[in-house]
Design a protein around this motif. Structure first.
Motif, short mmCIF file in Angstrom:
data_model
loop_
_atom_site.label_atom_id
_atom_site.label_comp_id
_atom_site.label_asym_id
_atom_site.label_seq_id
_atom_site.Cartn_x
_atom_site.Cartn_y
_atom_site.Cartn_z
N ASP A 7 3.05 50.48 25.91
CA ASP A 7 2.14 51.25 26.75
C ASP A 7 1.94 50.54 28.08
N PHE A 8 1.95 51.31 29.16
CA PHE A 8 1.69 50.77 30.49
C PHE A 8 0.22 51.00 30.79
N PRO A 9 -0.55 49.96 31.10
CA PRO A 9 -2.01 50.10 31.19
C PRO A 9 -2.54 50.85 32.40
N ARG A 10 -1.74 51.02 33.47
CA ARG A 10 -2.25 51.69 34.67
C ARG A 10 -1.30 52.77 35.16
N PRO A 11 -1.12 53.85 34.38
CA PRO A 11 -0.23 54.91 34.85
C PRO A 11 -0.84 55.59 36.09
N ASP A 12 0.03 56.07 36.96
CA ASP A 12 -0.42 56.70 38.19
C ASP A 12 0.65 57.70 38.66
N PRO A 13 0.39 59.00 38.51
CA PRO A 13 1.41 59.98 38.90
C PRO A 13 1.73 59.95 40.38
N TYR A 14 0.80 59.53 41.23
CA TYR A 14 1.05 59.50 42.66
C TYR A 14 1.98 58.35 43.07
N ARG A 15 2.01 57.30 42.27
CA ARG A 15 2.92 56.17 42.53
C ARG A 15 4.12 56.19 41.58
N GLN A 16 4.31 57.27 40.86
CA GLN A 16 5.40 57.44 39.90
C GLN A 16 5.41 56.35 38.84
N LEU A 17 4.24 56.05 38.30
CA LEU A 17 4.11 55.08 37.21
C LEU A 17 3.67 55.80 35.96
N CYS A 18 4.58 55.94 35.01
CA CYS A 18 4.31 56.65 33.76
C CYS A 18 3.59 55.73 32.77
N PRO A 19 3.07 56.31 31.68
CA PRO A 19 2.30 55.51 30.71
C PRO A 19 3.12 54.61 29.80
N LEU A 40 6.48 51.63 29.34
CA LEU A 40 7.35 50.63 29.95
C LEU A 40 8.45 50.29 28.96
N LEU A 41 9.70 50.26 29.44
CA LEU A 41 10.83 49.88 28.60
C LEU A 41 11.01 48.36 28.71
N VAL A 42 11.27 47.72 27.59
CA VAL A 42 11.63 46.31 27.59
C VAL A 42 13.12 46.25 27.27
N LEU A 43 13.89 45.69 28.22
CA LEU A 43 15.35 45.67 28.11
C LEU A 43 15.86 44.26 27.86
N ASP A 44 17.07 44.16 27.32
CA ASP A 44 17.61 42.85 26.95
C ASP A 44 18.04 42.00 28.15
N ASP A 45 17.98 42.54 29.36
CA ASP A 45 18.28 41.72 30.53
C ASP A 45 17.03 41.01 31.06
N GLY A 46 15.93 41.10 30.29
CA GLY A 46 14.71 40.39 30.63
C GLY A 46 13.73 41.18 31.48
N ARG A 47 14.02 42.45 31.72
CA ARG A 47 13.14 43.25 32.57
C ARG A 47 12.30 44.22 31.77
N GLY A 48 11.17 44.54 32.36
CA GLY A 48 10.38 45.66 31.92
C GLY A 48 10.53 46.73 32.99
N LEU A 49 10.77 47.96 32.60
CA LEU A 49 11.03 49.03 33.55
C LEU A 49 10.15 50.23 33.20
N ASN A 50 9.30 50.62 34.15
CA ASN A 50 8.43 51.77 33.92
C ASN A 50 9.27 53.03 33.87
N LEU A 51 8.96 53.94 32.95
CA LEU A 51 9.73 55.19 32.82
C LEU A 51 9.66 56.06 34.07
N GLY A 52 8.65 55.87 34.89
CA GLY A 52 8.57 56.61 36.14
C GLY A 52 9.62 56.17 37.15
N ARG A 53 10.25 55.04 36.90
CA ARG A 53 11.30 54.51 37.78
C ARG A 53 12.69 54.71 37.19
N VAL A 54 12.77 55.62 36.20
CA VAL A 54 14.05 55.91 35.53
C VAL A 54 14.40 57.37 35.77
N ALA A 55 15.63 57.61 36.20
CA ALA A 55 16.11 58.98 36.39
C ALA A 55 16.65 59.55 35.08
N ARG A 56 17.40 58.69 34.33
CA ARG A 56 18.00 59.18 33.09
C ARG A 56 18.34 58.00 32.18
#
Length: 146
Positions: free
Chosen positions: A56-68, A70-86
């Motif tokens: 869960d992402f604690p501060r979702p914001d539709p105006y800043r494209q931040l969805c509720p 967050l993906l945790v990926l094996d390359d060490g990053r967390g990526l908000n679903l609002g920053r994903v196209a597909r």
């Protein structure tokens, strides 16, 4: 206006998150959104990443494209679903419809594939705004209207 249009994120978003939860521990192809103040595009890495968790992402914001979520990926990053196209299972490029686990429909339809108004005047206005911002100048009111 229906309830589907009023609620954010939509029921389809939550269904897609559940589809993604089934893919935890598996390789997926993530197409990331690259967005700036003057343009938007996508980045195809072409290599699979293992989806380790969805949190869960604690501060979702539709105006800043931040969805509720967050993906945790094996390359060490967390990526908000609002920053994903597909996100797809078998291919980064042109996956079959059944292989698409998540698609940011609003971004794809309203920004990425939206009709463009391209003219010399718009290019000049955008260039002036970007250059002015780099030089620390605030834009004039007529430039903002364009």
């Amino acid at each position: 206006m229906s309830n589907e249009e009023v609620l954010w994120p939509s029921a389809a978003y939550h269904q897609q998150v559940e589809q993604l939860r089934c893919l935890i521990g598996q390789p997926v192809y993530v197409v990331e959104i690259n967005s700036t103040e003057i343009n938007a595009g996508v980045h195809f890495s072409g290599k699979p990443l293992v989806l380790l968790a969805i949190v869960d992402f604690p501060r979702p914001d539709p105006y800043r494209q931040l969805c509720p979520h967050l993906l945790v990926l094996d390359d060490g990053r967390g990526l908000n679903l609002g920053r994903v196209a597909r996100i797809s299972r078998s291919s980064a490029y042109a996956p079959a419809q059944e292989d698409i686990a998540f698609i940011n429909q609003e971004f794809v339809e309203n920004i990425l594939l939206a009709p463009r108004r391209f003219s010399r005047e718009r290019v000049a206005d955008t260039t002036r705004l970007a250059l002015g911002e780099m030089l620390g100048r605030s834009p004039s009111p007529p430039a903002l209207e364009n």
